[in-house]
Write a protein that holds these residues in place. Structure first.
Motif, PDB file in Angstrom:
ATOM      1  N   VAL A 131     -18.435  95.211   2.552  1.00 39.93           N
ATOM      2  CA  VAL A 131     -20.306  95.583   3.297  1.00 39.93           C
ATOM      3  C   VAL A 131     -20.362  97.314   2.313  1.00 39.93           C
ATOM      4  N   LEU A 132     -19.477  97.880   2.541  1.00 45.34           N
ATOM      5  CA  LEU A 132     -19.877  99.106   1.551  1.00 45.34           C
ATOM      6  C   LEU A 132     -20.221  98.378   0.125  1.00 45.34           C
ATOM      7  N   CYS A 133     -19.377  98.475  -0.430  1.00 44.89           N
ATOM      8  CA  CYS A 133     -20.060  98.298  -2.040  1.00 44.89           C
ATOM      9  C   CYS A 133     -20.901  97.016  -1.888  1.00 44.89           C
ATOM     10  N   ASP A 134     -21.247  95.925  -0.998  1.00 43.59           N
ATOM     11  CA  ASP A 134     -22.305  94.990  -1.681  1.00 43.59           C
ATOM     12  C   ASP A 134     -23.673  95.650  -0.758  1.00 43.59           C
ATOM     13  N   GLY A 135     -23.477  96.223  -0.191  1.00 36.06           N
ATOM     14  CA  GLY A 135     -24.869  96.889   0.628  1.00 36.06           C
ATOM     15  C   GLY A 135     -25.536  98.238  -0.269  1.00 36.06           C
ATOM     16  N   ALA A 136     -23.800  98.467  -1.313  1.00 40.55           N
ATOM     17  CA  ALA A 136     -24.253  99.470  -1.813  1.00 40.55           C
ATOM     18  C   ALA A 136     -25.365  98.931  -3.113  1.00 40.55           C
ATOM     19  N   ARG A 137     -24.615  98.320  -3.811  1.00 41.68           N
ATOM     20  CA  ARG A 137     -25.276  98.058  -5.312  1.00 41.68           C
ATOM     21  C   ARG A 137     -26.142  97.368  -4.275  1.00 41.68           C
ATOM     22  N   ALA A 138     -26.211  96.636  -3.599  1.00 43.84           N
ATOM     23  CA  ALA A 138     -28.476  96.794  -3.544  1.00 43.84           C
ATOM     24  C   ALA A 138     -29.246  97.435  -3.364  1.00 43.84           C
ATOM     25  N   LEU A 139     -28.903  98.960  -2.098  1.00 43.64           N
ATOM     26  CA  LEU A 139     -29.665  99.945  -3.023  1.00 43.64           C
ATOM     27  C   LEU A 139     -29.548  99.929  -4.183  1.00 43.64           C
ATOM     28  N   PHE A 150     -40.614 105.944   3.005  1.00 41.40           N
ATOM     29  CA  PHE A 150     -39.455 105.488   3.471  1.00 41.40           C
ATOM     30  C   PHE A 150     -39.184 105.056   4.658  1.00 41.40           C
ATOM     31  N   PHE A 151     -38.985 105.350   5.584  1.00 41.46           N
ATOM     32  CA  PHE A 151     -38.675 105.079   6.755  1.00 41.46           C
ATOM     33  C   PHE A 151     -39.783 103.854   6.927  1.00 41.46           C
ATOM     34  N   ALA A 152     -41.222 103.712   6.525  1.00 41.01           N
ATOM     35  CA  ALA A 152     -41.963 102.855   6.681  1.00 41.01           C
ATOM     36  C   ALA A 152     -42.310 102.014   6.462  1.00 41.01           C
ATOM     37  N   LEU A 153     -41.218 101.600   4.549  1.00 38.22           N
ATOM     38  CA  LEU A 153     -40.751 100.504   4.455  1.00 38.22           C
ATOM     39  C   LEU A 153     -39.528 100.209   5.185  1.00 38.22           C
ATOM     40  N   VAL A 154     -39.383 100.745   5.773  1.00 36.35           N
ATOM     41  CA  VAL A 154     -37.942  99.453   6.130  1.00 36.35           C
ATOM     42  C   VAL A 154     -37.952  98.894   7.366  1.00 36.35           C
ATOM     43  N   LYS A 155     -39.051  99.107   8.169  1.00 38.69           N
ATOM     44  CA  LYS A 155     -40.101  98.924   9.327  1.00 38.69           C
ATOM     45  C   LYS A 155     -40.586  98.039   9.244  1.00 38.69           C
ATOM     46  N   GLU A 156     -41.130  98.255   7.875  1.00 31.93           N
ATOM     47  CA  GLU A 156     -41.977  96.502   7.726  1.00 31.93           C
ATOM     48  C   GLU A 156     -40.177  95.979   6.981  1.00 31.93           C
ATOM     49  N   SER A 157     -39.436  95.707   6.996  1.00 36.16           N
ATOM     50  CA  SER A 157     -38.745  94.436   6.714  1.00 36.16           C
ATOM     51  C   SER A 157     -38.176  94.020   7.795  1.00 36.16           C
ATOM     52  N   LEU A 158     -38.072  95.098   8.848  1.00 36.42           N
ATOM     53  CA  LEU A 158     -37.374  95.150  10.084  1.00 36.42           C
ATOM     54  C   LEU A 158     -38.563  94.448  10.602  1.00 36.42           C
ATOM     55  N   TRP A 216     -30.711  98.122   6.117  1.00 33.82           N
ATOM     56  CA  TRP A 216     -32.285  98.111   5.620  1.00 33.82           C
ATOM     57  C   TRP A 216     -31.727  96.748   4.289  1.00 33.82           C
ATOM     58  N   CYS A 217     -30.416  97.338   3.520  1.00 31.42           N
ATOM     59  CA  CYS A 217     -30.562  96.899   2.254  1.00 31.42           C
ATOM     60  C   CYS A 217     -29.797  95.404   2.971  1.00 31.42           C
ATOM     61  N   TRP A 218     -29.055  95.648   3.751  1.00 32.14           N
ATOM     62  CA  TRP A 218     -27.995  94.416   4.310  1.00 32.14           C
ATOM     63  C   TRP A 218     -28.858  92.939   5.647  1.00 32.14           C
ATOM     64  N   THR A 219     -30.326  94.254   5.743  1.00 33.97           N
ATOM     65  CA  THR A 219     -31.093  93.157   6.322  1.00 33.97           C
ATOM     66  C   THR A 219     -32.011  92.294   5.184  1.00 33.97           C
ATOM     67  N   LYS A 220     -32.268  92.776   4.732  1.00 32.34           N
ATOM     68  CA  LYS A 220     -32.602  91.936   3.227  1.00 32.34           C
ATOM     69  C   LYS A 220     -32.132  90.897   3.207  1.00 32.34           C
ATOM     70  N   VAL A 267     -33.568  89.049  -3.498  1.00 30.42           N
ATOM     71  CA  VAL A 267     -33.822  89.495  -2.629  1.00 30.42           C
ATOM     72  C   VAL A 267     -34.984  90.766  -2.802  1.00 30.42           C
ATOM     73  N   PHE A 268     -34.527  91.600  -4.544  1.00 37.56           N
ATOM     74  CA  PHE A 268     -35.998  92.070  -5.127  1.00 37.56           C
ATOM     75  C   PHE A 268     -37.329  91.807  -6.097  1.00 37.56           C
ATOM     76  N   ASP A 269     -36.757  90.736  -5.871  1.00 40.91           N
ATOM     77  CA  ASP A 269     -38.101  89.942  -6.580  1.00 40.91           C
ATOM     78  C   ASP A 269     -38.447  90.631  -8.014  1.00 40.91           C
ATOM     79  N   PHE A 270     -37.212  90.634  -9.377  1.00 41.04           N
ATOM     80  CA  PHE A 270     -36.911  90.895  -9.972  1.00 41.04           C
ATOM     81  C   PHE A 270     -38.066  90.874 -11.154  1.00 41.04           C
ATOM     82  N   ASP A 271     -38.193  89.251 -11.208  1.00 49.09           N
ATOM     83  CA  ASP A 271     -39.736  88.609 -11.821  1.00 49.09           C
ATOM     84  C   ASP A 271     -41.005  89.377 -12.404  1.00 49.09           C
TER      85      ASP A 271
END
Lengths: 589, 589
Positions: free
Chosen positions: B351-359, B463-471, B529-533, B18-22
């Motif tokens: 979904v709250l926990c998985d979503g929060a972990r992503a964020l 930040f919203f622009a970043l979300v829109k890009e993902s969407l 946004w996190c769930w979309t990603k 999801v977040f391209d850690f490497d």
């Protein structure tokens, strides 16, 4: 901390200004003498008892808790004396059958008294509350001998009652219970089994403890159609009521609970205890439901009671606690009640409690009408409303009570988390009301799965028509626009959701998936109706009315602007249907 | 009860898919060696420690509690040994400065480790958590001598830390604090005053306890501009770090709390205790905020951790508990996980926990970027995101954690209310996370009143622009439609609400009245946004992915259908403005 102030002024306003109590009572045979003046004196006295005798034992009861010593329950210091005073003052028999020594007053007054007792001391309130439930089941279903022996002593409060349903593997699904009842030659039964979560299963107040126990006869069919109800007393009484031998039942342990520590919630062992059948064999669940429906309303009122006590204390704290600047920056240190977010928390609790109290009065009036009105059609119509409202009152009031307790705790910040302040006890105590007497999920499924289809699907619409009538007349009242409009919009959402669920009655997932959201949508809309009625009544009471009345229109405006928008989300969630809940297999979770 | 299962698989999915850690780590000087493989081995070990060493002490620690004996704290059985093992395994210094003995690993790994520790044992986690916070404040603001003496021993875990801010009359409003600091000839200060709610204020693990204390110098201006920060150790160390005389501070009492019983929350008395100034005189609040911002994120993670543990146990219970018929009526007795309303509760928590972990991972990555990226523009941009997300993570994650704990408790019915099952402890423990480190109302006001106006009001839109890009890119992915559409609608609501609040910045009631609703709207949209990603990443991982990955699109569909509708209500409530909150006078309440 501030002391609990019984909201008697608000109660009288509801009776006299909102729900036309005197006219309603005048139409009910046996209640002709009941009116607002009588109600006021009863409620004043009840409130005084709750505030002066019961509340002082609430914190200490929580700290000390009930305990088991040599197999007998010891309740916290002061409970025994308070219970004695409660019974002697006649509170145990307030709405009890006059044929057996009760005062025969309406449910309406009972339910308002229950609220104040619950506000003051939830653990204590369970003793008379369960006794009353047991009394009603015996009154409706037991034979004359049992009634003559037990009812007078239970209605006087001399003996207490308990409901013994749940077993370790049989909770919501009572069909699984395994406690056995073997018939004896003398017409009695020997009861053997273990029950858990038995509130008021034992006490040290003296007198007898009358357990109503669900068990299976030897020839019983499997499932819920093979359950019978038995009266099993702690002591076997003589015919004249004097206590004889100890019966074969005992509290094996007390449950270690999150809250209601003063209440002895027992694991009960029945080891061949002597009992007597109540009602027909295998029809025990129906008999028990007489008791459970009344208990469900009572539990809803418990939720309201705890919420009311919590928001009162948070409000008093917020008026005194100085922290932060005034909004315009001009004053360096102000009571936190000036801060908008603190107001949001207090107002939320206040509008939920005031709204729930109004609905509790209306529901209790329907019970009184259903029980006494001379016209069978009127009785049946009222009875339908009670059936419809029972799950709503139980689940929504306990959810609102818990939410109010949590918000009120939050107002105190760190102090809210500290035991000495008493706010965290409200949260722990309120939490049980969402769970016992059928979890709130079970209530919600009762509403969508059983109550909506009643009267060929016309029960809920019949109630909605009543709401519309109120809204139409309120629409003409200057100052009531905001709440009237917002409630009308909420009602549209509720009607669409109702139609959606009823149209899909063939899909069993639909009613289950919608249930919790639907019950909340129903409750908020109904509270909107109550707020509309209160607003109209308060506006016509004029500027000289008491402060608690004058503020109603402003509270209604808050309810309209900041609470009713929840109905938007609830409708959308319901209309999105069950698919997203049912997509995963159990293994996928 | 089922044991806690560290969600390491999900964490690795977030990092790698999801977040391209490497790639992110490769761009950060000093983290070139850090990658998903390293992360996997660290997280596996951390999870094992949490599950095997810390979780077994959670229930017993709650029952036994910390206590005060002869003025010294005694922690529950096993805590001392567990703390020793924790430090010796190097967990105390995971993200600590390598110049002082730390491992210097990224925040990203720290925050994921924190979650697992919090899931296993919230009370325990506060010891290393507060030590780390104190370490960071010292690292940023203290002089070289103090750093050289204290940091290595705190990063190793040999010494622990505590934050001493709150006083009885100074909570949210720290400007009211009265603890005094008098300069001594040797450059030290004598600190006198009483602090309350001091987590980890004392312990029996050995070593020193380093208190960071807010106090006033004799010439201090009134209010928050007259507060200085002091380092006050329990024992006065020699220059070589060996413990010398007992300093003049002591735990006067332990707070009696709703939860986190194993954690010794102290009333601390400073009776002319020797301390040393950290940072500039009168600038203590700024120095303390270094610590508090990191602590706020940590507290958000605590909320997530408790929620995760609770929903895991409720899920395991729901798979085993047999009660009620199958939906189609064909099977008489099924695991309750088949019932739609039980699924609703479990899926909401999941979904709250998985979503929060992503964020939490994304936010921690921004912290790592803000700390190390070679490009100052990139660093500043990331730093802005961290500032924006700090109140959101703190308040929303702790609200979600509490809500998840309550729902998970509800799944167990009556058993959820009984202490032995452990579910009610999650509710009691989670509750503090909504209160401490700035109540969630304070966080919400930080978001609307301070963070929204940052960067000339352009921070949130950035930040919203970043979300829109993902969407926009997700909109092209088959199978991601539902979550993408629902998140886009939520974002519209959030943007309108943001504009509404910013346009009314001159009315101080507006931002305060909107704050709590706005923060939740912000958090739910961001989780969308996190769930979309996650959905896009899971879909491209294919059918061979692990079950925890494969189920993501179905969970996202639930989040879209049943959680995101809340944003409708939140926007409507915000746009209704502050009037209904401000209409009543304080007396009217």
């Amino acid at each position: 901390m501030a002391n609990y102030v019984p909201p008697v002024e608000d109660m009288i306003f509801l009776l006299s200004n909102v729900f036309d109590f005197d006219r309603q009572m005048a139409a009910l045979p046996g209640f002709e003498e009941v009116n607002t003046d009588l109600a006021a004196s009863v409620l004043e006295e009840a409130g005084k008892f709750a505030a002066e005798v019961l509340e002082p034992l609430n914190r200490s009861g929580d700290e000390e808790g009930s305990r088991l010593e040599n197999g007998e329950v010891v309740t916290p210091k002061g409970f025994k004396e308070a219970y004695k005073a409660f019974s002697e003052a006649g509170w145990s028999g307030l709405s009890g059958d006059p044929d057996y020594g009760g005062q025969g007053l309406p449910r309406t007054l009972q339910i308002l008294t229950d609220e104040m007792v619950s506000s003051a001391n939830l653990s204590f309130g369970l003793f008379p509350g369960l006794t009353r439930g047991a009394t009603e089941a015996i009154g409706h279903h037991a034979g004359e001998d049992l009634k003559a022996l037990y009812l007078p002593r239970m209605i006087s409060g001399e003996w207490t009652g308990a409901m013994a349903l749940t077993e370790a593997s049989a909770g919501t699904d009572l069909g699984l219970l395994t406690t056995r009842a073997e018939p004896q030659d003398d017409g009695s039964y020997r009861i053997t089994g273990t029950k858990i979560f038995i509130s008021s299963g034992d006490q040290d107040f003296g007198g007898n403890i009358v357990h109503l126990v669900l068990a299976r006869l030897p020839d019983a069919p499997k499932g819920v159609k093979g359950i019978s109800l038995f009266l099993v007393p702690k002591f076997l009484p003589d015919a004249d009521g004097s206590l004889g031998a100890r019966n074969g039942l005992s509290a094996g342990a007390l449950e270690h609970k999150m809250g209601i520590h003063a209440q002895p919630t027992c694991v009960m062992n029945y080891d061949g205890a002597t009992g007597w059948l109540i009602g027909e064999p295998h029809r025990g669940l129906a008999a028990m439901f007489t008791m459970m429906n009344a208990e469900r309303l009572f539990v809803g009122i418990e939720g309201l009671g705890v919420g009311e006590a919590a928001v009162q204390k948070a409000t008093a704290y917020a008026k005194e606690r100085l922290q932060g600047r005034s909004l315009d920056g001009s004053r360096p240190l102000v009571p936190i009640i000036e801060h908008p977010d603190v107001r949001r928390m207090l107002l939320t609790g206040r509008v939920l409690c005031d709204g729930a109290r109004a609905l509790s009065v209306w529901t209790a009036l329907q019970m009184d009408i259903a029980g006494r009105h001379p016209d069978a059609g009127v009785r049946n119509a009222a009875d339908g409303f009670v059936a419809l409202m029972t799950p709503v009152v139980k689940a929504a009031f306990t959810d609102f009570g818990f939410e109010t307790a949590v918000l009120s705790q939050q107002v105190l910040g760190g102090h809210g988390y500290i035991r000495e302040w008493g706010m965290e006890q409200f949260v722990r105590d309120a939490r049980i009301t969402q769970i016992y007497e059928g979890t709130n999920g079970v209530q919600a499924m009762d509403l969508t799965g059983r109550k909506l289809p009643m009267e060929d699907g016309e029960l809920a619409p019949r109630f909605f028509a009543l709401v519309k009538e109120s809204l139409q007349s309120a629409a003409l009242v200057p100052g009531a626009e905001a709440i009237t409009t917002a409630t009308a919009q909420a009602l549209d959402r509720l009607e669409r959701s109702t139609a959606h669920i009823l149209a899909r009655a063939e899909d069993p997932a639909e009613a289950g998936a919608a249930a919790t959201d639907y019950l909340r949508l129903f409750a908020l809309t109904t509270l909107g109706w109550c707020w509309t009625k209160m607003t109209v009544a308060a506006l016509s009471a004029g500027a000289d009315a008491a402060p608690a009345i004058r503020r109603k229109p402003a509270l209604a405006a808050f309810f309209a602007a900041r609470i009713l928008p929840q109905t938007l989300a609830l409708e959308a969630s319901i209309l999105n249907g069950p698919d997203s809940l049912m997509a995963l297999t159990a293994d996928d979770f």
